[in-house]
Design an enzyme around this catalytic site. Structure first.
Site, mmCIF file in Angstrom:
data_model
loop_
_atom_site.group_PDB
_atom_site.id
_atom_site.type_symbol
_atom_site.label_atom_id
_atom_site.label_comp_id
_atom_site.label_asym_id
_atom_site.label_seq_id
_atom_site.Cartn_x
_atom_site.Cartn_y
_atom_site.Cartn_z
ATOM 1 N N ASN A 17 7.576 -2.626 -3.423
ATOM 2 C CA ASN A 17 8.200 -1.459 -3.210
ATOM 3 C C ASN A 17 9.391 -1.943 -1.951
ATOM 4 O O ASN A 17 8.949 -1.887 -1.019
ATOM 5 C CB ASN A 17 7.445 -0.521 -2.812
ATOM 6 N N LYS A 69 11.488 0.102 -0.562
ATOM 7 C CA LYS A 69 12.004 1.198 0.161
ATOM 8 C C LYS A 69 13.410 1.177 0.209
ATOM 9 O O LYS A 69 14.080 0.997 -0.410
ATOM 10 C CB LYS A 69 10.876 1.269 1.397
ATOM 11 N N HIS A 128 4.687 8.712 -4.422
ATOM 12 C CA HIS A 128 4.542 7.893 -3.242
ATOM 13 C C HIS A 128 4.158 8.545 -2.160
ATOM 14 O O HIS A 128 4.928 9.490 -1.735
ATOM 15 C CB HIS A 128 5.872 6.810 -3.059
ATOM 16 N N GLU A 143 5.153 8.708 0.827
ATOM 17 C CA GLU A 143 6.383 9.013 1.691
ATOM 18 C C GLU A 143 7.352 10.136 0.985
ATOM 19 O O GLU A 143 7.881 11.009 1.442
ATOM 20 C CB GLU A 143 7.455 7.821 2.076
ATOM 21 N N GLU A 179 -3.154 3.993 -2.283
ATOM 22 C CA GLU A 179 -2.457 3.778 -1.099
ATOM 23 C C GLU A 179 -3.045 4.693 -0.031
ATOM 24 O O GLU A 179 -2.321 5.794 0.270
ATOM 25 C CB GLU A 179 -0.992 3.991 -1.178
ATOM 26 N N GLY A 236 2.364 0.426 6.028
ATOM 27 C CA GLY A 236 3.390 0.039 7.190
ATOM 28 C C GLY A 236 2.878 0.289 8.517
ATOM 29 O O GLY A 236 3.517 0.222 9.736
ATOM 30 N N SER A 262 -0.209 -2.168 3.816
ATOM 31 C CA SER A 262 -0.320 -3.339 4.643
ATOM 32 C C SER A 262 -0.871 -4.625 3.808
ATOM 33 O O SER A 262 -1.636 -5.357 4.295
ATOM 34 C CB SER A 262 -1.014 -2.997 5.772
HETATM 35 P P1 PGA Z 1 3.491 -1.441 3.310
HETATM 36 O O1 PGA Z 1 3.716 -0.269 2.061
HETATM 37 O O2 PGA Z 1 2.995 -2.754 2.220
HETATM 38 O O3 PGA Z 1 4.623 -1.930 3.930
HETATM 39 O O4 PGA Z 1 2.156 -0.784 3.891
HETATM 40 C C1 PGA Z 1 3.115 -0.262 0.889
HETATM 41 C C2 PGA Z 1 3.785 0.888 0.137
HETATM 42 O O5 PGA Z 1 4.236 2.009 0.710
HETATM 43 O O6 PGA Z 1 3.914 1.056 -1.091
#
Ligand code: PGA
Length: 252
Positions: free
Chosen positions: A11, A13, A97, A99, A169, A175, A214
């Site tokens: 992803n 982003k 997601h 976010e 997740e 993140g 992460s």
């Molecule tokens: P990250 O993000 O690996 O940077 O923690 C995962 C995600 O949001 O899909």
């Protein structure tokens, strides 16, 4: 039990540029080991989908989007439809997601409608679910994840999960550098699978459940070795070709 092909999804982003994407994709295609068992997917921002698809050519990496509009077409300024995603070569799309849920206020109901919109164009939705830190500390993890999955299943029925992927997740792991341990993730993955299997044993056994939050080359193998973890949804670490290729190898 059904054999599930692992899936590792990157992803991106809101990162990248045409030049950076070309470096990343070409690097990745060089590094990925042919014949490995895992399926690989990258999800660039909308403006780069078409060009990324061309860069991927038939390198064995699938193309996905990070979101989709729930509406079919019309006066929805700034939105992108499932038919458009299909038209530029997407075979997957992320829905729900964290976010999108927490920064842009997407409700369980909207996520369910996006899931339906994707499947109506034969795009596989990757349904993202997960609890916040407060919810985990209040002992509500399983309730929250169940609610998020139920919101979709009550609209589409359990059979729709035969053409979908679930990504667990935990919001506190995204993140932050703070990954769920293999055991912590496995507990939730097993609950999700049992919940689905109670409605349809075949689909419960075959639906792929990815872990995200992460994921790095250094922890991917431990996570992917868990019986109910079928790969990962990777944010930050998917922006580096060598790191992402090592994560993919960990799922092979
Ligand atoms: P990250 O993000 O690996 O940077 O923690 C995962 C995600 O949001 O899909």
């Amino acid at each position: 039990m059904a054999k599930r092909q692992p899936l590792v999804a990157g992803n991106w982003k809101m990162h990248g540029s045409r030049a950076e994407n070309a470096t990343l994709v070409n690097g990745l295609l060089d590094l990925l080991q042919p014949g490995k068992r895992a399926e690989i997917l990258v999800c660039p921002p909308f403006p780069y989908l078409l060009e990324t698809g061309r860069l991927l050519r038939d390198g064995g990496v699938a193309l996905g989007a990070q979101s989709v509009c729930a509406e079919v077409q019309g006066a929805f300024t700034g939105e992108v439809s499932a038919a458009m995603l299909r038209d530029v070569g997407c075979t997957y799309v992320l829905v729900g997601h964290s976010e999108r849920r927490h920064v842009f206020g997407e409700s369980d109901e909207l996520v369910a409608r996006k899931f339906v919109a994707a499947q109506s164009q034969k795009i596989v939705p990757v349904l993202c679910v997960g609890e916040t830190l407060d919810e985990r500390e209040a002992g509500r993890t399983l309730d929250v994840v169940s609610r998020q999955i139920d919101a979709v299943m009550t609209v589409t029925g359990v059979k729709s999960l035969a053409r979908a992927v679930i990504a667990y997740e935990p919001v506190w792991a995204i993140g932050t550098g703070r990954t769920a341990s293999g055991d912590q993730a496995q507990e939730v993955h097993a609950m999700i699978r049992a919940k689905i299997a109670a409605l349809d044993a075949t689909i419960g056994g075959s639906v792929r459940i990815l872990y995200g939050g992460s994921v790095k080359a250094s922890n991917a193998r431990e996570l992917f070795a868990m019986p109910d973890i079928d790969g990962g949804l990777v944010g930050g670490a998917s922006l580096k070709a060598d790191e992402f290729a090592r994560i993919c190898a960990g799922a092979g």
